[in-house]
Scaffold this motif. Structure first.
Motif, PDB file in Angstrom:
ATOM      1  N   ILE A  18      -2.656 -13.717 -44.979  1.00 54.83           N
ATOM      2  CA  ILE A  18      -3.345 -12.467 -44.659  1.00 54.83           C
ATOM      3  C   ILE A  18      -2.330 -11.318 -44.651  1.00 54.83           C
ATOM      4  N   GLN A  56      -7.571 -11.221 -48.335  1.00 56.03           N
ATOM      5  CA  GLN A  56      -8.009  -9.875 -47.942  1.00 56.03           C
ATOM      6  C   GLN A  56      -9.173  -9.976 -46.955  1.00 56.03           C
ATOM      7  N   PRO A  57      -9.418  -8.909 -46.156  1.00 56.16           N
ATOM      8  CA  PRO A  57     -10.580  -8.924 -45.263  1.00 56.16           C
ATOM      9  C   PRO A  57     -11.850  -9.253 -46.040  1.00 56.16           C
ATOM     10  N   VAL A  90     -11.850 -14.046 -43.640  1.00 56.47           N
ATOM     11  CA  VAL A  90     -10.845 -13.175 -43.029  1.00 56.47           C
ATOM     12  C   VAL A  90     -11.596 -12.052 -42.305  1.00 56.47           C
ATOM     13  N   PRO A 130     -12.766  -8.505 -40.759  1.00 56.64           N
ATOM     14  CA  PRO A 130     -12.746  -7.178 -41.378  1.00 56.64           C
ATOM     15  C   PRO A 130     -11.505  -6.362 -40.997  1.00 56.64           C
ATOM     16  N   GLN A 131     -11.036  -6.532 -39.742  1.00 52.94           N
ATOM     17  CA  GLN A 131      -9.829  -5.843 -39.304  1.00 52.94           C
ATOM     18  C   GLN A 131      -8.943  -6.834 -38.554  1.00 52.94           C
ATOM     19  N   PRO A 132      -8.186  -7.661 -39.320  1.00 54.71           N
ATOM     20  CA  PRO A 132      -7.305  -8.629 -38.644  1.00 54.71           C
ATOM     21  C   PRO A 132      -6.206  -7.923 -37.848  1.00 54.71           C
TER      22      PRO A 132
END
Length: 75
Positions: free
Chosen positions: A18, A24-25, A69, A71-73
């Motif tokens: 990531i 990717q998100p 993944v 949306p905002q890791p």
């Protein structure tokens, strides 16, 4: 030096992917069975790693759909 437990290796690999932008998100992670094959393990360490990744905000799991993944890791 003892090797880290397999679930920690899985967590580290997913987080590294990531951070590197390989994942990717919104991207779907491989299935538990596929990850089990990849790591040559049973489903248990994979499930445990995914649960921890979800608790830490790296991924979201959708029943019947898989793990993705977030949306905002975390940064």
């Amino acid at each position: 030096m003892p090797q880290a437990p397999l679930y920690e290796q899985i967590i580290a690999d997913v987080v590294a992917s990531i951070r590197a932008g390989t994942l990717q998100p919104g991207d779907k992670l491989p299935s538990i069975a596929e990850m089990g094959e990849q790591y040559q393990s049973s489903a248990w360490p994979v499930r445990y790693a995914l649960r921890i990744l979800e608790e830490r905000g790296w991924i979201v799991t959708r029943q019947g759909k898989g793990s993705f993944v977030a949306p905002q890791p975390p940064a």
